[in-house]
Design a protein around this motif. Structure first.
Motif, PDB file in Angstrom:
ATOM      1  N   ASP A 183       0.835  -1.210   0.000  1.00  0.00           N
ATOM      2  CA  ASP A 183       0.000   0.000   0.000  1.00  0.00           C
ATOM      3  C   ASP A 183       0.869   1.259   0.000  1.00  0.00           C
ATOM      4  O   ASP A 183       0.536   2.252  -0.655  1.00  0.00           O
ATOM      5  N   TYR A 211       7.606  -7.520  -3.232  1.00  0.00           N
ATOM      6  CA  TYR A 211       6.774  -7.041  -4.330  1.00  0.00           C
ATOM      7  C   TYR A 211       7.670  -6.731  -5.531  1.00  0.00           C
ATOM      8  O   TYR A 211       8.677  -6.027  -5.402  1.00  0.00           O
ATOM      9  N   MET A 245       2.041   1.861  -3.548  1.00  0.00           N
ATOM     10  CA  MET A 245       0.992   2.461  -4.376  1.00  0.00           C
ATOM     11  C   MET A 245       0.829   3.944  -4.072  1.00  0.00           C
ATOM     12  O   MET A 245       0.627   4.755  -4.993  1.00  0.00           O
ATOM     13  N   ASN A 282      -4.727  -0.882  -1.918  1.00  0.00           N
ATOM     14  CA  ASN A 282      -4.955  -1.785  -3.050  1.00  0.00           C
ATOM     15  C   ASN A 282      -6.209  -2.644  -2.879  1.00  0.00           C
ATOM     16  O   ASN A 282      -6.473  -3.521  -3.691  1.00  0.00           O
ATOM     17  N   ASP A 324      -7.228  -5.087  -0.987  1.00  0.00           N
ATOM     18  CA  ASP A 324      -7.093  -6.544  -1.012  1.00  0.00           C
ATOM     19  C   ASP A 324      -7.493  -7.209   0.296  1.00  0.00           C
ATOM     20  O   ASP A 324      -7.231  -8.381   0.502  1.00  0.00           O
ATOM     21  N   GLN A 357      -9.868   4.399  -2.830  1.00  0.00           N
ATOM     22  CA  GLN A 357      -8.412   4.439  -2.673  1.00  0.00           C
ATOM     23  C   GLN A 357      -7.956   5.733  -2.005  1.00  0.00           C
ATOM     24  O   GLN A 357      -7.053   5.721  -1.160  1.00  0.00           O
TER      25      GLN A 357
END
Length: 400
Positions: free
Chosen positions: A61, A292, A64, A161, A163, A80
């Protein structure tokens, strides 16, 4: 009236007067029922949950959020933007990244100016990006007898994100999993009072964007964590009195990592004798171990392996002098066994730019390389030495 909540939480229903409705769970998933309501009285209804702050939240996160702030890939939905507004000031900034990093590293156990969840009244448009348009309170002008249905959608703060896995039966949350990435540490014996450094290496990795993990360090006192191929620094770590080391790292660019290249080093002093593998273990509950990679930010399970001395490289040493390089440098190396040896030079994208292939006997050797054969300007080159199936790596900085 009946309240439908998408996402865990409780709902507060206050009357326009001093009276307050009593809220209890109703039938069905995520439903609450308000009792002792006064007819023809106005109420406002708002969702609330400040528990499980790190649920669904990870270094991914942070990556992002950073990509959004750098203009690489913008956040695209109101969901978001709300999740990334960590300090609840109506915008997304570097301060939000700092606050989220503190949470991941365990410096805070809740968001200082926010709750773990925020709940939006339904229906409302979540496709926009204006945080100020987010509606969290439902007003009932004059409640009538019968059933009044109010729906909310929960947004987990920090879960940029989106999730998060919810299970209202309190079963274990299933964490995303993909191809495993392994960090390696040489397992050696240490004596009480020793100061020693652990070099963390891995297999080849393309376009590493970030990683996170927590290590339980028994009878060890942390001295420092120092970057090598990866610029890990103090802002990426925390260490508790109980010996829990948390690491959350990401950067504004990706990194290609070569096999056996030192990623970073951890220096400890030890309070008792023993093997390193008996003193360090991965701790999954404090921070889910993940790495990642790629522009698509693929999440991988992260594992730690300890290698015995018998698996150490047959290449006893590799060094480059001078480093940084301006015109010419000597690649000096020592081989425990002779054989065909390849010296490769890669740029930061992983492209092979120069290579030397020769037979060498056991012992000390040197090869000389000109800067003009590597890059036309300033930059970083990785020197890889391969012999008898063993690999060693060094980073070379070129200055023109």
């Amino acid at each position: 009236f009946l309240l439908g909540v998408c996402g865990p939480g409780r709902v507060r229903a206050d009357a326009g007067t001093d009276a307050r409705a009593s809220i209890r769970r109703g039938p069905g998933r995520g439903r609450c029922v308000a009792e002792r309501r006064e007819l023809h009285t106005s109420y406002y209804v708002k969702g609330y949950n400040n528990g499980n702050v790190l649920q669904g939240v990870s270094t991914l996160d942070l990556i992002m959020m950073q990509r959004h702030l750098l203009g690489i890939q913008s956040l695209s939905t109101l969901h978001q933007y709300i999740a990334a507004d960590i300090n609840h000031n109506g915008s997304v900034s570097i301060i939000d990244m700092v606050e989220l990093r503190k949470m991941l590293l365990g410096y805070n156990d809740e968001f200082p100016k926010n709750t773990s969840w925020r709940f939006g009244v339904l229906p409302q448009d979540f496709t926009g990006t204006d945080i100020s348009s987010f509606m969290e309170v439902s007003n009932i002008e004059a409640i009538q007898d019968g059933i009044t249905i109010i729906n909310f959608e929960g947004i987990k703060i920090g879960d940029v994100n989106e999730d998060i896995k919810l299970n209202l039966q309190d079963e274990p949350i299933v964490i995303r999993n993909a191809d495993r990435i392994t960090f390696r540490i040489d397992d050696v014996a240490v004596n009480k009072g020793d100061a020693f450094s652990i070099e963390v290496t891995s297999d080849n990795m393309d376009a590493l964007q970030g990683f996170q993990m927590a290590l339980m360090c028994n009878d060890l006192s942390l001295v420092s964590v120092d970057g090598a191929a990866l610029p890990v620094s103090d802002e990426n770590i925390s260490f508790t009195n109980e010996g829990l080391l948390r690491i959350s790292w990401n950067h504004d660019r990706s990194y290609n990592v070569f096999e056996n290249e030192v990623l970073f080093t951890i220096t400890f002093t030890t309070l008792s004798a023993g093997m390193i593998s008996d003193k360090i273990s991965i701790q999954q509950t404090a921070l889910q171990p993940e790495a990642y990679t790629g522009s698509e930010l693929k999440a991988h399970e992260l594992n730690i392996e300890f290698e015995s001395a018998t698996h150490k490289s047959e290449i006893n040493s590799l060094r480059i002098e001078p480093n940084p390089l301006t015109t010419q440098a000597a690649v000096k190396f020592t081989l425990a066994k002779g054989g065909e040896t390849v010296i490769n030079f890669f740029d930061v994208s992983g492209r092979l730019v120069y290579s030397i292939k020769k037979e060498y006997a056991a012992g000390d050797h040197a090869e000389y390389i000109d800067a003009k054969d590597l890059l036309s300007g300033d930059g970083v080159i990785y020197c890889q030495l391969v012999c008898n199936g063993y690999t060693s790596m060094q980073k070379l900085v070129l200055l023109k």
